[in-house]
Design an enzyme around this catalytic site. Structure first.
Site, PDB file in Angstrom:
ATOM      1  N   HIS A  98       0.822  -1.214   0.000  1.00  0.00           N
ATOM      2  CA  HIS A  98       0.000   0.000   0.000  1.00  0.00           C
ATOM      3  C   HIS A  98       0.853   1.260   0.000  1.00  0.00           C
ATOM      4  CE1 HIS A  98      -1.926  -3.341   2.235  1.00  0.00           C
ATOM      5  NE2 HIS A  98      -2.910  -3.107   1.380  1.00  0.00           N
TER       6      HIS A  98
HETATM    7  S1  FES Z   1       1.753  -0.505   3.197  1.00  0.00           S
HETATM    8 FE1  FES Z   1       0.184  -1.888   3.748  1.00  0.00          FE
HETATM    9  S2  FES Z   1       1.299  -3.623   4.413  1.00  0.00           S
HETATM   10 FE2  FES Z   1       2.848  -2.182   3.944  1.00  0.00          FE
END
Ligand code: FES
Length: 140
Positions: A98
């Site tokens: 993410h």
């Molecule tokens: S940014 Fe979501 S698990 Fe690393």
């Protein structure tokens, strides 16, 4: 270890990174404190002996649990191309899940989903070149 090298070991089923940081990398840490969520590592994500500006016992050797503090993916080490993620910062860790970003002391950048700096596990030096992860001799 070579300068800039990262090695992975496993501790309690988790990846642990050991990275040899260069003098240049260490000097650069202070330059982006204003972009970090917890630059002074106030959150208890490290043992006391790693509660310092480089988050480690020996400045050049960084030891961290290689698991993103968002939802548990393992970030990628970008030794040269991290500048594409954070302008002006040469190296760091990028979580592809993410988009969380961490510097070379495992400190999380602002504006990403990960809430906390990477965890520093307990560890100790058995000799100048041997690290024991998981025990620091301070347990009761
Ligand atoms: S940014 Fe979501 S698990 Fe690393």
């Amino acid at each position: 270890m070579e300068p800039g090298q990262l090695i992975r070991v496993e501790w309690r089923g988790k990846p642990v990174w050991v990275v040899k940081r260069t003098e240049q990398t260490l000097d650069a840490l202070a330059a982006h404190n204003d972009k970090l969520r917890d630059p002074a590592s106030d959150e208890p994500q490290q043992p006391d002996y790693a509660h310092n500006e480089h988050r480690s016992i020996k400045p050049e050797i960084f030891v961290a649990v290689g698991i993103c503090t968002h939802l548990g993916c393992s970030p990628s080490y970008l030794p040269d191309s991290f500048g594409e993620q954070v302008q002006g910062v040469t190296s760091g860790f990028f979580c592809p899940c993410h988009g969380s970003k961490f510097d070379m002391a495992g400190r999380v950048f602002q504006g990403v989903p990960a809430p906390l700096n990477l965890v520093i596990p307990p560890y100790q030096y058995l000799s100048d070149t041997t690290i024991l992860v998981g025990a620091d001799g301070k347990e009761a």
